[in-house]
Write an enzyme that holds these catalytic residues in place. Sequence first.
Site, PDB file in Angstrom:
ATOM      1  CG  HIS A   6       6.553  10.576  15.700  1.00 35.59           C
ATOM      2  ND1 HIS A   6       6.504   9.261  16.093  1.00 35.59           N
ATOM      3  CD2 HIS A   6       5.273  11.005  15.700  1.00 35.59           C
ATOM      4  CE1 HIS A   6       5.242   8.916  16.309  1.00 35.59           C
ATOM      5  NE2 HIS A   6       4.481   9.956  16.053  1.00 35.59           N
ATOM      6  CE1 TYR A  56      11.615   2.529  14.695  1.00 34.82           C
ATOM      7  CE2 TYR A  56      12.033   0.529  13.442  1.00 34.82           C
ATOM      8  CZ  TYR A  56      11.621   1.848  13.493  1.00 34.82           C
ATOM      9  OH  TYR A  56      11.202   2.474  12.345  1.00 34.82           O
ATOM     10  N   PRO A 109      11.721  -3.313   5.821  1.00 33.57           N
ATOM     11  CG  PRO A 109       9.623  -4.025   6.537  1.00 33.57           C
ATOM     12  CD  PRO A 109      10.820  -4.481   5.787  1.00 33.57           C
ATOM     13  CE  LYS A 113      16.235   6.035   5.906  1.00 35.85           C
ATOM     14  NZ  LYS A 113      15.359   7.039   6.457  1.00 35.85           N
ATOM     15  CE1 TYR A 121      13.524   4.850  11.916  1.00 34.99           C
ATOM     16  CE2 TYR A 121      12.529   7.023  11.734  1.00 34.99           C
ATOM     17  CZ  TYR A 121      12.408   5.658  11.902  1.00 34.99           C
ATOM     18  OH  TYR A 121      11.153   5.110  12.055  1.00 34.99           O
TER      19      TYR A 121
HETATM   20  P1  RFL Z   1       4.384   0.477  -5.316  1.00 30.05           P
HETATM   21  O1  RFL Z   1       3.759   1.151  -4.131  1.00 30.05           O
HETATM   22  O2  RFL Z   1       4.543  -0.967  -5.294  1.00 30.05           O
HETATM   23  O3  RFL Z   1       3.539   0.932  -6.582  1.00 30.05           O
HETATM   24  C1  RFL Z   1       3.711   0.319  -7.851  1.00 30.05           C
HETATM   25  C2  RFL Z   1       2.429   0.495  -8.624  1.00 30.05           C
HETATM   26  O4  RFL Z   1       2.593  -0.037  -9.933  1.00 30.05           O
HETATM   27  C3  RFL Z   1       1.441  -0.788 -10.271  1.00 30.05           C
HETATM   28  N1  RFL Z   1       1.839  -1.753 -11.317  1.00 30.05           N
HETATM   29  C4  RFL Z   1       1.511  -1.605 -12.617  1.00 30.05           C
HETATM   30  N2  RFL Z   1       0.791  -0.670 -13.265  1.00 30.05           N
HETATM   31  C5  RFL Z   1       0.614  -0.811 -14.615  1.00 30.05           C
HETATM   32  N3  RFL Z   1       1.122  -1.860 -15.317  1.00 30.05           N
HETATM   33  C6  RFL Z   1       1.846  -2.840 -14.694  1.00 30.05           C
HETATM   34  N4  RFL Z   1       2.333  -3.851 -15.384  1.00 30.05           N
HETATM   35  C7  RFL Z   1       2.068  -2.722 -13.292  1.00 30.05           C
HETATM   36  N5  RFL Z   1       2.731  -3.475 -12.370  1.00 30.05           N
HETATM   37  C8  RFL Z   1       2.578  -2.873 -11.195  1.00 30.05           C
HETATM   38  C9  RFL Z   1       1.010  -1.416  -8.952  1.00 30.05           C
HETATM   39  O5  RFL Z   1      -0.347  -1.814  -8.965  1.00 30.05           O
HETATM   40  C10 RFL Z   1       1.285  -0.273  -7.997  1.00 30.05           C
HETATM   41  O6  RFL Z   1       0.167   0.572  -7.845  1.00 30.05           O
HETATM   42  O7  RFL Z   1       5.841   1.103  -5.614  1.00 30.05           O
HETATM   43  P2  RFL Z   1       6.409   2.591  -5.409  1.00 30.05           P
HETATM   44  O8  RFL Z   1       5.464   3.618  -5.966  1.00 30.05           O
HETATM   45  O9  RFL Z   1       7.802   2.543  -5.866  1.00 30.05           O
HETATM   46  O10 RFL Z   1       6.372   2.842  -3.823  1.00 30.05           O
HETATM   47  C11 RFL Z   1       7.219   2.109  -2.973  1.00 30.05           C
HETATM   48  C12 RFL Z   1       6.549   1.899  -1.596  1.00 30.05           C
HETATM   49  O11 RFL Z   1       5.249   1.383  -1.784  1.00 30.05           O
HETATM   50  C13 RFL Z   1       7.351   0.942  -0.687  1.00 30.05           C
HETATM   51  O12 RFL Z   1       8.739   1.168  -0.832  1.00 30.05           O
HETATM   52  C14 RFL Z   1       7.001   1.141   0.813  1.00 30.05           C
HETATM   53  O13 RFL Z   1       5.673   0.803   1.077  1.00 30.05           O
HETATM   54  C15 RFL Z   1       7.936   0.314   1.692  1.00 30.05           C
HETATM   55  N6  RFL Z   1       7.595   0.383   3.118  1.00 30.05           N
HETATM   56  C16 RFL Z   1       7.956   1.478   3.903  1.00 30.05           C
HETATM   57  N7  RFL Z   1       8.598   2.524   3.352  1.00 30.05           N
HETATM   58  C17 RFL Z   1       8.891   3.621   4.108  1.00 30.05           C
HETATM   59  O14 RFL Z   1       9.498   4.573   3.579  1.00 30.05           O
HETATM   60  N8  RFL Z   1       8.534   3.745   5.435  1.00 30.05           N
HETATM   61  C18 RFL Z   1       7.878   2.730   6.062  1.00 30.05           C
HETATM   62  O15 RFL Z   1       7.527   2.904   7.221  1.00 30.05           O
HETATM   63  C19 RFL Z   1       7.597   1.535   5.315  1.00 30.05           C
HETATM   64  N9  RFL Z   1       6.941   0.514   5.873  1.00 30.05           N
HETATM   65  C20 RFL Z   1       6.898  -0.668   3.718  1.00 30.05           C
HETATM   66  C21 RFL Z   1       6.591  -0.582   5.106  1.00 30.05           C
HETATM   67  C22 RFL Z   1       6.502  -1.782   2.959  1.00 30.05           C
HETATM   68  C23 RFL Z   1       5.832  -2.807   3.583  1.00 30.05           C
HETATM   69  N10 RFL Z   1       5.435  -3.899   2.766  1.00 30.05           N
HETATM   70  C24 RFL Z   1       4.132  -4.410   2.737  1.00 30.05           C
HETATM   71  C25 RFL Z   1       6.316  -4.315   1.697  1.00 30.05           C
HETATM   72  C26 RFL Z   1       5.922  -1.592   5.746  1.00 30.05           C
HETATM   73  C27 RFL Z   1       5.561  -2.731   4.995  1.00 30.05           C
HETATM   74  C28 RFL Z   1       4.878  -3.845   5.755  1.00 30.05           C
HETATM   75  C1  PHB Z   2       4.822   1.613   9.680  1.00 30.75           C
HETATM   76  O1  PHB Z   2       4.254   2.491  10.360  1.00 30.75           O
HETATM   77  O2  PHB Z   2       4.215   0.866   8.908  1.00 30.75           O
HETATM   78  C2  PHB Z   2       6.303   1.466   9.808  1.00 30.75           C
HETATM   79  C3  PHB Z   2       7.023   2.418  10.504  1.00 30.75           C
HETATM   80  C4  PHB Z   2       8.407   2.264  10.625  1.00 30.75           C
HETATM   81  C5  PHB Z   2       9.024   1.184  10.051  1.00 30.75           C
HETATM   82  C6  PHB Z   2       8.297   0.245   9.329  1.00 30.75           C
HETATM   83  C7  PHB Z   2       6.921   0.387   9.205  1.00 30.75           C
HETATM   84  O3  PHB Z   2      10.354   1.031  10.209  1.00 30.75           O
END
Ligand code: RFL
Ligand code: PHB
Length: 392
Positions: free
Chosen positions: A72, A201, A293, A297, A385
């Site tokens: 993008h 957005y 989110p 980041k 961004y």
């Molecule tokens: P995770 O992905 O939570 O993984 C942690 C892992 O640890 C395991 N775990 C354990 N394993 C062994 N023993 C234990 N005691 C344990 N406790 C936990 C878990 O099962 C899991 O597999 O953390 P990690 O690796 O630091 O990754 C971080 C990302 O997942 C998170 O920051 C992003 O998803 C946030 N996020 C977004 N980030 C972006 O950069 N761009 C985005 O567009 C974006 N959109 C989002 C998001 C997060 C969202 N939610 C649901 C919070 C959109 C949403 C809706």
């Molecule tokens: C997503 O695609 O899940 C997404 C993209 C951008 C954001 C948050 C979530 O800022």
Amino acid sequence: MHTTVGIVGGGPAGLLLARLLHRVGVDCVVLESMTRAHVERRQRAGMLEQGTVEALRAAGAAHRLDVEGLVHHGIELRFDRTRHHIDFPALTGGRTVTVYAQTEIVKDLIALQLAHGPRLLFEARALAVERPDSGAPVVRFLREGREETLVCEWAVGCDGSHGIARDAFPAAAVRTYTHDYPYSWLGVLADVPPSCDELVYARHERGFALHSMRSPKVSRLYLQVPNGTKAEDWPDDRVWDELDARFAVDGDWTLRRGPITAKSVTPMRSQVHEPMRHGRLLLAGDAAHIVPPTGAKGLNLAVSDVRILAAGFAELHATGSARILDQYSELSLQRVWQATRFSYDMTRMLHAQPDGDAFDHRMQLARLRRITASRHAAAELAANYTGLPLPL
Ligand code: RFL
Ligand code: PHB
């Protein structure tokens, strides 16, 4: 069981770290509490900074990303029924971002790790990290109903925001900074081609809305909802009607509707735990910090932590120097706080305040108008961004 680096958590942070360590010959073991199917299904992020894509390439994990990822060149800001394109390459000297779902990154990394190592244990739940102050931290974990130990030279907590690794830091050594926002996101996944070429957005009096995507056939959409909202209270028609209202513009644009295949509510929080290292225990990703989110980041920060850690372990392995590992917390936190600020600003600028503060509303519009009127203001958004440089 023994290893050099014991990694707690097999999300994107833990899996990528394992891959990067394996490439430089550092032995490690990943303990993941859930099943492979569960980890591969968890719907999360979708927008990758250029540096994140480069890190996945360096890990040899970008073959599918390079084919299926959607590059993008900007985002759209939508307010006052008007569309505004923010042109990233023009504002940043050529930088872009890539849409590729976190679920796919996780699948790619797991497949590589199971085929080529290092060891990755599913349904292995870490109970505690012990003796982080010693030269040999121990991870106690539960597998098939039995308790086992992983003795390591270093332990890394990549176990997300509800993880246990952080608990091994003495309370007096940790400071936690938290900000909760008075709204949540209702996220839906829909089997319908995206109605836009880039992410939209939208700021609207009724609340924020985001149009994102997962592929040319799958859309990902979000709505600002009050805290405490239940996904069941939002039947599909209500979701589409509300999205229609918030994305409405003067001129031609229609939101395509299709079957909704997943629906969930996520609260919004900023949180940073300092420091990110205690003795031989280091934290990376959501285990150390979470952001709302809106700035996309969270995943990108997890990857930048891991890039610094991998550089630190590579240096230690090659030269015996722990210079980068010794600075890990300070280096990572610089970037963490910048991303925390950016996510906070984006969130505050785009969400309707629940108390309907009229002054706040005017401030939001003034900020948005400044960004769309001034190249400098737009360049600042674009730089954040697309991702600030790694402090290495
Ligand atoms: P995770 O992905 O939570 O993984 C942690 C892992 O640890 C395991 N775990 C354990 N394993 C062994 N023993 C234990 N005691 C344990 N406790 C936990 C878990 O099962 C899991 O597999 O953390 P990690 O690796 O630091 O990754 C971080 C990302 O997942 C998170 O920051 C992003 O998803 C946030 N996020 C977004 N980030 C972006 O950069 N761009 C985005 O567009 C974006 N959109 C989002 C998001 C997060 C969202 N939610 C649901 C919070 C959109 C949403 C809706
Ligand atoms: C997503 O695609 O899940 C997404 C993209 C951008 C954001 C948050 C979530 O800022």
